[in-house]
Design an enzyme around this catalytic site. Sequence first.
Site, PDB file in Angstrom:
ATOM      1  N   HIS A  38       5.011  -3.943 -13.088  1.00 18.70           N
ATOM      2  CA  HIS A  38       3.502  -5.959 -12.491  1.00 18.70           C
ATOM      3  C   HIS A  38       4.448  -6.686 -12.701  1.00 18.70           C
ATOM      4  CE1 HIS A  38       1.860  -1.761 -11.420  1.00 18.70           C
ATOM      5  NE2 HIS A  38       0.902  -2.202 -10.730  1.00 18.70           N
ATOM      6  N   GLU A  91       7.564   1.645   1.006  1.00 10.48           N
ATOM      7  CA  GLU A  91       7.690  -0.064   0.914  1.00 10.48           C
ATOM      8  C   GLU A  91       8.884   0.414   2.057  1.00 10.48           C
ATOM      9  OE1 GLU A  91       6.602   1.567  -1.747  1.00 10.48           O
ATOM     10  OE2 GLU A  91       4.713   0.372  -2.250  1.00 10.48           O
TER      11      GLU A  91
END
Lengths: 323, 367
Positions: free
Chosen positions: A128, A59
């Site tokens: 999530h 990321e």
Amino acid sequence: MAVTLAQAINQALHDAMAEDERVLVFGEDVGKLGGVFRVTDKLQETFSEDRCFDTPLAESGIIGTAIGLAMYGFRPVPEMQFDGFTYPAFEQIVSHLAKMPNRSRGRVKLPVTIRIPYGGGIGAVEHHSESPEAYWAHTAGLKVFTPGTPEDAYSMMRAAIAMDDPVVFLEPKRRYWMKSDTALPVQTEAPHQAVVRREGTDVTVFCYGPMVRTALEAAEAAADEGWSLEVVDLRSLNPLDAPTIVASVQRTGRAIVVHEAAQTLGMGAEIAARVQEHAFYHLEAPVLRATGYDTPYPPAKLEEYWLPDVDRILDLVERSLAY
Amino acid sequence: MADAAIDPRELLPPDEPVHLLDPDGTYHEDPDHPIDLDDAGLRELYRLMVVTRKVDREAINLQRQGQLGVYASCMGQEAAQVGSAYALADEDWIFPSYRELGAALVRQVDAAGLLHLYRGTWLSDHDPYKHHFGLMSIPIGTQALHATGFAMGARLDNNPIVTMTYFGDGGTSEGDPHEAMTFAGVTKAPVIFFVQNNQYAISVPLEKQTAAPTLAHKGVGYGIPGRRCDGNDVLATYAVTKKAVERARRGEGPTFIEALTYRMEAHTTSDDPSRYRTQAELDEAAKTDPIARMRNYLQQRDLYDAELEQAIEDQAKEVASYVRGGIYDAPHGDPMELFEHVYVDPTGHFDGQREQLRAELDARGEG
């Protein structure tokens, strides 16, 4: 024609790429797979692997290279696959993406739109379902947008990509499948403006992203009780549209803020502060907050007890009206 | 995306770093690393190193006079910076850390402007697009990703430019250079990772920074050739970088270069190196000084005389004096500029804060 919020974003990305060849879409699994939510479906097929590509699973690398690509002259639209995976990129976003235009006294422009599916309510596994919006909204140099309808998803995404400022674009993942009867392309209000989704006279409910629909449902239910709720969709968390926020409270005299993120130092705290700074004499009751709890996001089987819902909002409406 | 599989042996750094100049200036020819510079080019490398050291010394003096808040010296690393930066073409880009004064001077970045970061007047005062020199980056190693992204952009655009990023031995412990090498290896981005191994990350010595045989081995895991050179030998840093530049320009991808050097000064002016290294070590390192070495070489080649020495010394003094003036005279920014350049389009931002500062300035009689 019925279009889902996910399809609206897909169409926005498609149209932006078709219009400007400098627009690049990249991230983890966005190419062949079309993204884990299929939001980038067929973009690689349509625009080639040069313009829609899968990156290594890193990321910080995705955002750091987006900065380099933007410095070169591209308009990157990187995806962070999930909210909870954004944290490795925190330094690149906060220390560089947000600050470099300012450090360079405007010589470097970074037209980067970071897409982040966020929030809970889909029974997902740990990491999530997070709501990290306050981190980004707290960071000068970033703009933070979050649509609550398919129309806004299309229009605000197009606006974000066209902007020369870095934008964190938070996509309410539990609303990806929410449908509207609308024809794309569509242009809604400018993204820095809040919008009154439903007019009312008793209490203003401020909401954004995934909670827009919940707030509207609460307003519907409240009407059965004889309460008139005004629902204001903030749309932009930075900047905040203070004039619209204040004007609504001046009309209703009461305010509730709804968001999924934990309460302490969340967006609700900022809205409450703005309201009491600018509409103190109009207030009939303290500003109340229907939010997630100040705990880590719970396991999926418990999330219905954690997330704010219609009942939690209506309880606060009742409390507010009791003052 | 990858072409022919690369032979892993090709990625390994050689046992011995590339070394062309002895401390006494004796030149050893290396057919793999030819020097394509004429006499003027050789003198220019020397001149740039001398000017770098002079400006570096001036910056330390300015800090001691309270004119700079802090300063990170590059003394001892002139050959590593000047040689490598000189190997790039003008259109190639450099993404520096905060210690790359020498590389900045190669790029003709205004040295006084560069020091504004340490002065506290501006955060960055040069135009990156004019000098092809990115903003100085304080978070360690993060700029490696910007160089990689920029190089990926050049490759997408079929623009045959190369980027180079500098970081130190401490930087190789951070995550971002590794993510950058992953991206660069996979995309064959034309980027050079140039590590100045100056032996210390503030106080932490190399052996506590890594267990790798050499830093150059770090490239191997990413499919990137690791190369090493004597970082106090300006001809070696030039030649090794030149080779990496040519490789990148041919589309063969990134190179990881470790230049072995020594930080002669403190990490920054706030640091006290006497706590973690000995005078004996420093004296030993001084024997490999890059500037004396190049001067010895030029003398052996009859490219150096008293006249040249005087001319370069005069010029170095002139630049240092210009820097001193530029720092003394640097205007404090207009406070109202706080709100400028935060956003290209600050729609709805600042909500009265700009007016608040204006009112405060008026009340102080500074409006």
